[in-house]
Design a protein around this motif. Sequence first.
Motif, PDB file in Angstrom:
ATOM      1  N   THR A  14      -1.916  -2.806  -4.119  1.00  0.00           N
ATOM      2  CA  THR A  14      -3.017  -1.601  -4.127  1.00  0.00           C
ATOM      3  C   THR A  14      -2.235  -0.226  -4.676  1.00  0.00           C
ATOM      4  O   THR A  14      -3.113   0.892  -4.582  1.00  0.00           O
ATOM      5  CB  THR A  14      -3.659  -1.542  -2.856  1.00  0.00           C
ATOM      6  N   GLN A  15      -0.834  -0.030  -4.757  1.00  0.00           N
ATOM      7  CA  GLN A  15      -0.583   1.064  -5.202  1.00  0.00           C
ATOM      8  C   GLN A  15       0.473   1.046  -6.351  1.00  0.00           C
ATOM      9  O   GLN A  15       0.726   0.135  -6.874  1.00  0.00           O
ATOM     10  CB  GLN A  15       0.278   1.604  -4.083  1.00  0.00           C
ATOM     11  N   ARG A  16       0.732   2.205  -6.798  1.00  0.00           N
ATOM     12  CA  ARG A  16       1.452   2.408  -8.083  1.00  0.00           C
ATOM     13  C   ARG A  16       3.039   2.252  -8.280  1.00  0.00           C
ATOM     14  O   ARG A  16       3.504   2.096  -6.909  1.00  0.00           O
ATOM     15  CB  ARG A  16       1.362   3.675  -8.677  1.00  0.00           C
ATOM     16  N   ARG A  20       0.836  -1.157   0.114  1.00  0.00           N
ATOM     17  CA  ARG A  20      -0.003   0.061   0.030  1.00  0.00           C
ATOM     18  C   ARG A  20       0.629   1.263   0.243  1.00  0.00           C
ATOM     19  O   ARG A  20       0.362   2.551   0.419  1.00  0.00           O
ATOM     20  CB  ARG A  20      -0.989   0.105   1.339  1.00  0.00           C
ATOM     21  N   SER A  46      -9.105   6.683  -7.472  1.00  0.00           N
ATOM     22  CA  SER A  46      -7.865   7.398  -7.328  1.00  0.00           C
ATOM     23  C   SER A  46      -6.620   6.607  -6.919  1.00  0.00           C
ATOM     24  O   SER A  46      -5.533   7.338  -6.740  1.00  0.00           O
ATOM     25  CB  SER A  46      -8.107   8.699  -6.666  1.00  0.00           C
ATOM     26  N   GLU A  47      -7.045   5.744  -6.149  1.00  0.00           N
ATOM     27  CA  GLU A  47      -5.892   4.955  -5.730  1.00  0.00           C
ATOM     28  C   GLU A  47      -5.900   3.506  -6.411  1.00  0.00           C
ATOM     29  O   GLU A  47      -6.605   2.668  -6.084  1.00  0.00           O
ATOM     30  CB  GLU A  47      -6.450   4.549  -3.998  1.00  0.00           C
ATOM     31  N   THR A  80      -9.914   2.543  -4.669  1.00  0.00           N
ATOM     32  CA  THR A  80     -10.797   3.504  -4.973  1.00  0.00           C
ATOM     33  C   THR A  80     -10.393   4.018  -6.366  1.00  0.00           C
ATOM     34  O   THR A  80      -9.437   3.314  -6.888  1.00  0.00           O
ATOM     35  CB  THR A  80     -10.701   5.101  -4.130  1.00  0.00           C
ATOM     36  N   ALA A 124       3.386   3.472  -2.602  1.00  0.00           N
ATOM     37  CA  ALA A 124       3.745   3.727  -4.216  1.00  0.00           C
ATOM     38  C   ALA A 124       5.438   3.760  -4.094  1.00  0.00           C
ATOM     39  O   ALA A 124       5.894   3.847  -3.094  1.00  0.00           O
ATOM     40  CB  ALA A 124       3.191   4.705  -4.396  1.00  0.00           C
TER      41      ALA A 124
END
Length: 266
Positions: free
Chosen positions: A92-94, A63, A123-124, A121, A65
């Motif tokens: 869950t993150q970039r 979680r 945006s996430e 979400t 980035a």
Amino acid sequence: TVRDLRTTRALPRQILPVTDFGVIPVAGIDNTTNLQTALDSASQGVGLYFPEGIYDVTMVTMRRAYTTLVFAPAATIRGIATVATPAVFRITQRFFQCYGGVFSGNFSTNYTACVQWYAPTASEVPSHCTLFGPSIQDSYIGVLFGSVTSTLAAAVSENHILGGTFRGVERNIYSNQPNGFLHISNMVLSCQQNELPTFNHTLASCVENHEGVLSLNHCNIIKNTAEAGQGWAIVNTHATALRSIITMNDCQTEISSRFLFAGGNS
């Protein structure tokens, strides 16, 4: 060693062993809390190294980035959940990179999947994430890209699995991510029972895409233990044009079932 790896790969300036966070890579020890603390401590400049061993967890989530994980040979994250759980390892993150690693569902029906890309979400979102040479084992769904049931339309794009294998996985890749893109290259997609205690040959598939875009390049696609007529090796299901797309380039297939491909757009 970590120093040796840094000479061959573009890794962060600093790489810390997860054992610095109290993680103990010994089978039978629940490392969920300490390993999640370690993962939450990673950053763009600080990566994590997994020494060889078994890391038992219920579920852990990437979680943060811009994080990097590096696994020693045979270092294994293994699921030990006793109740229904989405995944052993969730992204869950970039801008996440993972080098190596064995991910095991531990033959458990408590897990929906072994590894999951999941957007909490709109945006996430886990975009621009790459797994280099993972080994995914002993699971009923190996990689879940999105969600089996409710899905969130989100730009889960520019994701890659480069190299790697499946063993004892009923459904290797299950994709259901609106506006998602997953590129898979030089991977062995093996839909065979191996040590998995139960196996539904009709349900089993190497690739199953319900929504989103999957690109398969230079992959070996194997479903050679099913009797003729049992199931499909590749499934693409969405009835609406361009909602589920599979592209294949220079892939080798070893299929005993009469059915290679079912439905959708390709």
